[in-house]
Design a protein around this motif. Structure first.
Motif, PDB file in Angstrom:
ATOM      1  N   LYS A   9      -3.643  11.079   2.838  1.00  0.00           N
ATOM      2  CA  LYS A   9      -2.416  10.838   3.623  1.00  0.00           C
ATOM      3  C   LYS A   9      -2.776  10.618   5.091  1.00  0.00           C
ATOM      4  O   LYS A   9      -2.327   9.657   5.714  1.00  0.00           O
ATOM      5  CB  LYS A   9      -1.503  12.059   3.475  1.00  0.00           C
ATOM      6  CG  LYS A   9      -0.193  11.970   4.191  1.00  0.00           C
ATOM      7  CD  LYS A   9       0.714  13.118   3.713  1.00  0.00           C
ATOM      8  CE  LYS A   9       2.018  13.136   4.482  1.00  0.00           C
ATOM      9  NZ  LYS A   9       1.956  13.914   5.705  1.00  0.00           N
ATOM     10  N   ILE A  12      -4.475   7.253   5.596  1.00  0.00           N
ATOM     11  CA  ILE A  12      -3.525   6.140   5.524  1.00  0.00           C
ATOM     12  C   ILE A  12      -2.693   6.085   6.814  1.00  0.00           C
ATOM     13  O   ILE A  12      -2.485   5.012   7.387  1.00  0.00           O
ATOM     14  CB  ILE A  12      -2.633   6.284   4.262  1.00  0.00           C
ATOM     15  CG1 ILE A  12      -3.457   5.949   3.011  1.00  0.00           C
ATOM     16  CG2 ILE A  12      -1.403   5.399   4.358  1.00  0.00           C
ATOM     17  CD1 ILE A  12      -2.775   6.257   1.697  1.00  0.00           C
ATOM     18  N   TYR A 155       4.323   5.201  -2.969  1.00  0.00           N
ATOM     19  CA  TYR A 155       3.550   4.392  -3.931  1.00  0.00           C
ATOM     20  C   TYR A 155       2.101   4.877  -4.029  1.00  0.00           C
ATOM     21  O   TYR A 155       1.525   4.961  -5.104  1.00  0.00           O
ATOM     22  CB  TYR A 155       3.535   2.906  -3.527  1.00  0.00           C
ATOM     23  CG  TYR A 155       4.837   2.151  -3.703  1.00  0.00           C
ATOM     24  CD1 TYR A 155       5.967   2.751  -4.242  1.00  0.00           C
ATOM     25  CD2 TYR A 155       4.929   0.809  -3.320  1.00  0.00           C
ATOM     26  CE1 TYR A 155       7.156   2.049  -4.379  1.00  0.00           C
ATOM     27  CE2 TYR A 155       6.121   0.106  -3.465  1.00  0.00           C
ATOM     28  CZ  TYR A 155       7.217   0.725  -3.991  1.00  0.00           C
ATOM     29  OH  TYR A 155       8.391   0.018  -4.132  1.00  0.00           O
ATOM     30  N   TRP A 156       1.502   5.150  -2.876  1.00  0.00           N
ATOM     31  CA  TRP A 156       0.071   5.508  -2.894  1.00  0.00           C
ATOM     32  C   TRP A 156      -0.171   6.810  -3.647  1.00  0.00           C
ATOM     33  O   TRP A 156      -1.204   6.954  -4.304  1.00  0.00           O
ATOM     34  CB  TRP A 156      -0.492   5.577  -1.471  1.00  0.00           C
ATOM     35  CG  TRP A 156      -0.015   6.763  -0.663  1.00  0.00           C
ATOM     36  CD1 TRP A 156       1.067   6.785   0.167  1.00  0.00           C
ATOM     37  CD2 TRP A 156      -0.593   8.075  -0.620  1.00  0.00           C
ATOM     38  NE1 TRP A 156       1.208   8.021   0.736  1.00  0.00           N
ATOM     39  CE2 TRP A 156       0.197   8.835   0.276  1.00  0.00           C
ATOM     40  CE3 TRP A 156      -1.669   8.691  -1.237  1.00  0.00           C
ATOM     41  CZ2 TRP A 156      -0.074  10.181   0.559  1.00  0.00           C
ATOM     42  CZ3 TRP A 156      -1.948  10.021  -0.943  1.00  0.00           C
ATOM     43  CH2 TRP A 156      -1.156  10.757  -0.065  1.00  0.00           C
ATOM     44  N   LYS A 157       0.799   7.756  -3.571  1.00  0.00           N
ATOM     45  CA  LYS A 157       0.585   9.074  -4.208  1.00  0.00           C
ATOM     46  C   LYS A 157       0.456   8.915  -5.718  1.00  0.00           C
ATOM     47  O   LYS A 157      -0.389   9.542  -6.348  1.00  0.00           O
ATOM     48  CB  LYS A 157       1.788   9.985  -3.939  1.00  0.00           C
ATOM     49  CG  LYS A 157       1.839  10.500  -2.539  1.00  0.00           C
ATOM     50  CD  LYS A 157       3.004  11.463  -2.375  1.00  0.00           C
ATOM     51  CE  LYS A 157       3.373  11.509  -0.909  1.00  0.00           C
ATOM     52  NZ  LYS A 157       4.750  11.900  -0.677  1.00  0.00           N
ATOM     53  N   THR A 159      -0.278   6.084  -7.233  1.00  0.00           N
ATOM     54  CA  THR A 159      -1.471   5.259  -7.514  1.00  0.00           C
ATOM     55  C   THR A 159      -2.695   6.173  -7.546  1.00  0.00           C
ATOM     56  O   THR A 159      -3.569   6.041  -8.411  1.00  0.00           O
ATOM     57  CB  THR A 159      -1.625   4.163  -6.428  1.00  0.00           C
ATOM     58  OG1 THR A 159      -0.417   3.396  -6.400  1.00  0.00           O
ATOM     59  CG2 THR A 159      -2.788   3.238  -6.722  1.00  0.00           C
ATOM     60  N   LEU A 160      -2.727   7.131  -6.632  1.00  0.00           N
ATOM     61  CA  LEU A 160      -3.838   8.091  -6.615  1.00  0.00           C
ATOM     62  C   LEU A 160      -3.796   8.981  -7.860  1.00  0.00           C
ATOM     63  O   LEU A 160      -4.840   9.237  -8.489  1.00  0.00           O
ATOM     64  CB  LEU A 160      -3.766   8.940  -5.337  1.00  0.00           C
ATOM     65  CG  LEU A 160      -4.862   9.992  -5.169  1.00  0.00           C
ATOM     66  CD1 LEU A 160      -6.253   9.366  -5.121  1.00  0.00           C
ATOM     67  CD2 LEU A 160      -4.634  10.813  -3.880  1.00  0.00           C
ATOM     68  N   ASN A 401      -7.006   0.222  -3.982  1.00  0.00           N
ATOM     69  CA  ASN A 401      -5.585   0.020  -4.252  1.00  0.00           C
ATOM     70  C   ASN A 401      -4.725   1.183  -3.769  1.00  0.00           C
ATOM     71  O   ASN A 401      -3.591   0.978  -3.329  1.00  0.00           O
ATOM     72  CB  ASN A 401      -5.367  -0.269  -5.744  1.00  0.00           C
ATOM     73  CG  ASN A 401      -5.841  -1.673  -6.096  1.00  0.00           C
ATOM     74  OD1 ASN A 401      -5.518  -2.631  -5.397  1.00  0.00           O
ATOM     75  ND2 ASN A 401      -6.636  -1.799  -7.146  1.00  0.00           N
ATOM     76  N   THR A 402      -5.280   2.402  -3.811  1.00  0.00           N
ATOM     77  CA  THR A 402      -4.523   3.544  -3.268  1.00  0.00           C
ATOM     78  C   THR A 402      -4.249   3.300  -1.777  1.00  0.00           C
ATOM     79  O   THR A 402      -3.124   3.474  -1.288  1.00  0.00           O
ATOM     80  CB  THR A 402      -5.342   4.847  -3.451  1.00  0.00           C
ATOM     81  OG1 THR A 402      -5.510   5.074  -4.850  1.00  0.00           O
ATOM     82  CG2 THR A 402      -4.629   6.035  -2.830  1.00  0.00           C
ATOM     83  N   ILE A 403      -5.289   2.854  -1.066  1.00  0.00           N
ATOM     84  CA  ILE A 403      -5.111   2.629   0.373  1.00  0.00           C
ATOM     85  C   ILE A 403      -4.197   1.431   0.630  1.00  0.00           C
ATOM     86  O   ILE A 403      -3.323   1.477   1.493  1.00  0.00           O
ATOM     87  CB  ILE A 403      -6.483   2.482   1.054  1.00  0.00           C
ATOM     88  CG1 ILE A 403      -7.174   3.849   1.002  1.00  0.00           C
ATOM     89  CG2 ILE A 403      -6.343   2.005   2.497  1.00  0.00           C
ATOM     90  CD1 ILE A 403      -8.583   3.870   1.472  1.00  0.00           C
ATOM     91  N   ARG A 405      -1.770   0.408  -1.167  1.00  0.00           N
ATOM     92  CA  ARG A 405      -0.370   0.802  -1.390  1.00  0.00           C
ATOM     93  C   ARG A 405       0.110   1.715  -0.262  1.00  0.00           C
ATOM     94  O   ARG A 405       1.263   1.660   0.154  1.00  0.00           O
ATOM     95  CB  ARG A 405      -0.192   1.511  -2.739  1.00  0.00           C
ATOM     96  CG  ARG A 405      -0.515   0.681  -3.976  1.00  0.00           C
ATOM     97  CD  ARG A 405       0.469  -0.446  -4.281  1.00  0.00           C
ATOM     98  NE  ARG A 405       0.517  -1.493  -3.287  1.00  0.00           N
ATOM     99  CZ  ARG A 405      -0.381  -2.495  -3.152  1.00  0.00           C
ATOM    100  NH1 ARG A 405      -1.394  -2.591  -3.975  1.00  0.00           N
ATOM    101  NH2 ARG A 405      -0.256  -3.395  -2.209  1.00  0.00           N
ATOM    102  N   GLY A 406      -0.786   2.538   0.243  1.00  0.00           N
ATOM    103  CA  GLY A 406      -0.426   3.402   1.371  1.00  0.00           C
ATOM    104  C   GLY A 406      -0.074   2.583   2.610  1.00  0.00           C
ATOM    105  O   GLY A 406       0.777   2.973   3.407  1.00  0.00           O
TER     106      GLY A 406
END
Ligand code: CMX
Length: 429
Positions: A9, A12, A155-157, A159-160, A401-403, A405-406
């Motif tokens: 978090k 990001i 979204y990132w949470k 995705t992670l 992709n996590t980043i 989306r973050g």
């Protein structure tokens, strides 16, 4: 998982702030020109993506944050995933937490085995790997949350969360595919909670868990292949697919389908086959002249020399050097490794003068050596080597992709033009 989530978090937020400044301060700044050569040449060299997990310097190779390969080659895949996604290596507590999280999530659902076991024995292991991941797509937490409605900031949470679930299952999934195809389908079903991702992979493949140097090779293998910035075929594909908010299972499977091509990840399988053909023709200890003749004949037949060349690197791939160090320490007498060395002696000179000097990089990449080490330890089914590459590369897909989306990066959608448009446009220049 609070520590990992908190660190991602913070990363990001800090990246988002930096990018907002850049966007506000330089909205119209020109990064480069797009030439005809670029668009007809696979967009080579066009700076068109932001990727913060890793960077490839043409002369120094892979960087993760500010670490070069010699700085992180002794780390574990778990540490590397943490580094890719947070930008820093984990503390002992953070690492233990991540390992136990992977352990808890590691079981592959039974229906996946039913699907994979029903496939033809002639299916390539990479196809099975990609299908195995797709078969787990129904478990996507992102997909379920998105269907119910969630803010973009979440979204990132998820995705992670999907990434952790997926990565945890890869050793069991990959090893199961190996055993379905090459070991009469007898899966190794017991688990050992003390094992890390690489240890679990080695054990479930069926190799002696007490053979520490093979587990160490697998650990190094999973570290060295983890990520190679954003524009390579597999990472870029996974980024494009995930940018449509297709979940990480769909994105990883798509990326792996790109990795399965002979100019990309499949080159490690092709390299081992190449060496086997040299040995079939000249015996296990070919002379340097015999190797040179074989290389020349391969080029004369219109084929590429697998394991040589790179779209970005302009030196010997530091991942090749790292594997060579491992080989020299653990299996210097391996005939396969010896032939890798003879190829290294002759190929760069040959490629330098090939096609009038057109080959941009005559030096070996990671695929020139990786398979020879696996072969030495008894993994002789080289169709499986790209799956080993793939397990590792999914770490990079997940982190990127996590980043992305973050950072709320939009759907990727470059504009294409027709040849007629191009002709018309150029006439006016
Ligand atoms: N053997 C023979 N010819 C080669 C060559 C090689 N190893 N590497 C490049 N060339 C040729 C190309 O085919 C191209 O010829 P044409 O223009 O006639 O098509 C020419 O040299 C120029 O290519 P380049 O600019 O040097 O290389 P690219 O960026 O286009 O391609 C790569 C890079 C990796 C696809 C290419 O070097 C190659 O095919 N290498 C062999 C396959 C391989 O090892 N792939 C694995 C790469 C690492 C990875 O992604 O895993």
């Amino acid at each position: 998982m609070e520590k990992l989530i908190e660190k991602v978090k913070r990363r990001i937020e800090s990246l988002a702030q930096e990018l907002e400044h850049i966007y506000n301060d330089y909205p119209e700044a020109v990064i480069g020109e797009i030439t005809v050569k670029n668009i007809l040449g696979g967009m080579r060299g066009m700076k068109s993506l932001v990727c913060n997990t890793s960077y490839v310097d043409p002369y120094k190779g892979l960087f993760i944050s500010d670490l070069e390969i010699p700085d992180f080659e002794d780390k574990s895949p778990e540490e590397i995933f943490f580094l890719l996604v947070t930008g820093s290596l984990p503390s002992v507590d953070e690492l233990n937490e991540l390992k136990s999280e992977f352990n808890k999530r590691s079981r592959v659902p039974q229906h996946v085995w039913t699907t994979l076991k029903s496939m033809s024995q002639t299916t390539h292991p990479m196809t099975m790997f990609s299908i195995g991941i797709l078969a787990m797509e129904g478990e996507s937490v992102f997909k379920q949350k998105y269907a119910r409605g969630i803010p973009k900031s979440d979204y990132w949470k998820y995705t992670l969360e999907d990434s952790l679930n997926l990565i945890a299952k890869l050793p069991e999934l990959a090893a199961g595919i190996y055993r379905i195809l090459f070991m009469n389908g007898e899966l190794i079903d017991t688990s050992d909670e003390k094992l890390d991702l690489a240890g679990n992979l080695t054990y479930r493949l069926g190799f002696n868990r007490h053979n520490p140097s093979f587990a160490d090779l697998n650990r190094l293998y999973l570290v060295l292949h983890c990520d190679h910035e954003g524009g390579n075929v597999s990472a870029f594909t996974s980024r494009v697919v995930n940018s449509a908010l297709s979940n990480i299972y769909l994105a990883a499977s798509a990326g792996l389908n790109g990795l399965a091509g002979p100019l990309h990840g499949l080159a490690n399988q092709v390299c081992l086959n190449f060496i086997t053909c040299i040995h079939d023709q000249f015996g296990n200890n070919p002379t340097v002249d015999q190797v040179r003749d074989f290389v020349t004949a391969t080029l004369d037949a219109g084929k590429v020399i697998p394991g040589y060349g790179h779209a970005v690197l302009r030196v010997t791939d530091p991942r090749f050097t790292s594997f060579m160090k491992f080989g020299d320490a653990h299996c210097s007498d391996s005939p396969y490794l010896q032939t890798v060395k003879k190829l290294f002696q002759v190929v760069p000179d040959i490629l330098r003068s090939y096609k009038g000097g057109k080959v941009a990089n005559p030096w070996p990449n990671v695929d020139a050596i990786s398979g020879s080490l696996l072969y030495h330890y008894g993994m002789t089914h080289y169709e499986f080597y790209t799956v080993m590459f793939g397990i590792s590369r999914v770490l990079g897909f997940c982190a990127q992709n996590t980043i992305a989306r973050g950072l709320h990066q939009p759907i990727i959608r470059p504009k294409s033009v027709t040849t007629a448009w191009l002709k018309e446009y150029l006439k006016k220049q």
